[in-house]
Design a protein around this motif. Structure first.
Motif, PDB file in Angstrom:
ATOM      1  N   ARG A  94     -14.988  12.626  -2.890  1.00 54.90           N
ATOM      2  CA  ARG A  94     -14.013  11.926  -3.737  1.00 54.90           C
ATOM      3  C   ARG A  94     -14.285  10.422  -3.778  1.00 54.90           C
ATOM      4  NH1 ARG A  94     -10.143  14.656  -1.110  1.00 54.90           N
ATOM      5  NH2 ARG A  94      -9.591  12.834   0.111  1.00 54.90           N
ATOM      6  N   THR A  95     -14.623   9.861  -2.631  1.00 59.97           N
ATOM      7  CA  THR A  95     -14.776   8.418  -2.531  1.00 59.97           C
ATOM      8  C   THR A  95     -16.089   7.932  -3.128  1.00 59.97           C
ATOM      9  OG1 THR A  95     -13.470   8.510  -0.506  1.00 59.97           O
ATOM     10  CG2 THR A  95     -14.670   6.477  -0.900  1.00 59.97           C
ATOM     11  N   TYR A  96     -17.134   8.728  -2.994  1.00 63.93           N
ATOM     12  CA  TYR A  96     -18.457   8.369  -3.509  1.00 63.93           C
ATOM     13  C   TYR A  96     -18.967   9.480  -4.429  1.00 63.93           C
ATOM     14  CZ  TYR A  96     -18.045   5.263   0.525  1.00 63.93           C
ATOM     15  OH  TYR A  96     -17.612   4.348   1.445  1.00 63.93           O
ATOM     16  N   PRO A  97     -18.309   9.686  -5.582  1.00 62.52           N
ATOM     17  CA  PRO A  97     -18.661  10.825  -6.440  1.00 62.52           C
ATOM     18  C   PRO A  97     -20.063  10.743  -7.047  1.00 62.52           C
ATOM     19  CG  PRO A  97     -17.103   9.386  -7.562  1.00 62.52           C
ATOM     20  CD  PRO A  97     -17.234   8.878  -6.155  1.00 62.52           C
ATOM     21  N   GLN A 129     -12.221   4.494  10.082  1.00 58.02           N
ATOM     22  CA  GLN A 129     -12.069   3.759   8.834  1.00 58.02           C
ATOM     23  C   GLN A 129     -13.424   3.263   8.363  1.00 58.02           C
ATOM     24  OE1 GLN A 129      -9.262   0.703   9.993  1.00 58.02           O
ATOM     25  NE2 GLN A 129      -7.543   1.956   9.281  1.00 58.02           N
ATOM     26  N   ILE A 130     -13.571   3.217   7.040  1.00 59.16           N
ATOM     27  CA  ILE A 130     -14.786   2.728   6.397  1.00 59.16           C
ATOM     28  C   ILE A 130     -14.378   1.680   5.373  1.00 59.16           C
ATOM     29  CG2 ILE A 130     -16.688   3.338   4.826  1.00 59.16           C
ATOM     30  CD1 ILE A 130     -17.176   4.553   7.490  1.00 59.16           C
ATOM     31  N   ALA A 131     -15.087   0.552   5.392  1.00 65.70           N
ATOM     32  CA  ALA A 131     -14.854  -0.466   4.368  1.00 65.70           C
ATOM     33  C   ALA A 131     -15.869  -0.240   3.255  1.00 65.70           C
ATOM     34  CB  ALA A 131     -15.006  -1.859   4.956  1.00 65.70           C
ATOM     35  N   GLU A 137     -12.389  -2.271  -0.170  1.00 63.88           N
ATOM     36  CA  GLU A 137     -11.254  -1.431   0.211  1.00 63.88           C
ATOM     37  C   GLU A 137     -11.556  -0.698   1.526  1.00 63.88           C
ATOM     38  OE1 GLU A 137      -8.691   2.339  -1.594  1.00 63.88           O
ATOM     39  OE2 GLU A 137     -10.374   1.534  -2.724  1.00 63.88           O
ATOM     40  N   VAL A 138     -10.555  -0.654   2.393  1.00 65.95           N
ATOM     41  CA  VAL A 138     -10.717   0.037   3.663  1.00 65.95           C
ATOM     42  C   VAL A 138     -10.099   1.425   3.531  1.00 65.95           C
ATOM     43  CG1 VAL A 138     -10.128   0.053   6.120  1.00 65.95           C
ATOM     44  CG2 VAL A 138     -10.705  -2.108   4.984  1.00 65.95           C
TER      45      VAL A 138
END
Length: 193
Positions: A94-97, A129-131, A137-138
């Motif tokens: 989802r975050t890195y489609p 957590q990943i920035a 965005e974190v």
């Protein structure tokens, strides 16, 4: 006897070898049990002394006072651990489609190299957590928690000549109290340690 033939070496007594093998096996079992017990008791005592007094190491001395080794506390490690691989894979997708960091099978998995990279970032952050490098965005990453990954332990480091001095103390009977469990009656599991 032929001049070219060599004499066959004398064979050790099979009975003596069998007795020695049985004795050493029993001794090894008892030493292993005693080591396991003293390691656990030493760790508990070091943990208590560390919390209470800040003790990080202790000298191992012979009854005569000679220091033969040092026992040092080793800190455990805490880091991110994947506890729900499916949740992590869904989040990465989802975050890195646009990235091909997951594979689709019956379930989605993060490729091992990318999982290692993400876990390293989380370890550096000290949190799951990943920035995002592009947006700043974190993200809190699902399926990962930060928890102990290696328990605290301790290590014994011999001083120069410490092994020899300990062996000499053993031979001369100075360590009979410490070694009593090895020669006590009963099975190795029943021997006091």
């Amino acid at each position: 006897m032929d001049a070219g033939a060599q004499a066959e070496p004398a064979l050790e007594s099979l009975l003596d070898l069998a007795r020695e093998a049985a004795t050493l096996k029993l001794l090894a079992e008892r030493v292993t049990a005693a080591q396991r017990s003293v390691k656990a008791r030493t760790q508990a005592a070091l943990d208590l002394a560390s919390r209470r007094d800040g003790v990080e190491r202790i000298a191992a001395t012979l009854p005569g006072g000679e220091t033969v080794a040092t026992i040092s506390l080793r800190r455990g490690e805490t880091g991110p651990v994947v506890v729900d691989e499916d949740a992590l894979a869904r989040w990465v997708r989802r975050t890195y489609p646009d990235e091909e960091w997951t594979t689709t099978e019956v379930v989605r998995r993060v490729k091992p190299w990318k999982a290692a990279e993400l876990l390293a970032e989380m370890e550096a952050a000290g949190a799951p957590q990943i920035a995002d490098r592009a947006t700043g965005e974190v993200h809190t990453v699902p399926g990962v928690v930060v928890r102990p990954t290696r328990a605290r332990t301790h290590a014994l480091t011999w001083r120069k000549g410490g092994r020899e001095a300990t062996a000499a103390a053993w031979r001369t009977g100075q360590l009979t109290g410490q070694l009593a469990a090895l020669t006590a009656g009963g099975d190795a599991e029943d021997a006091p340690v």
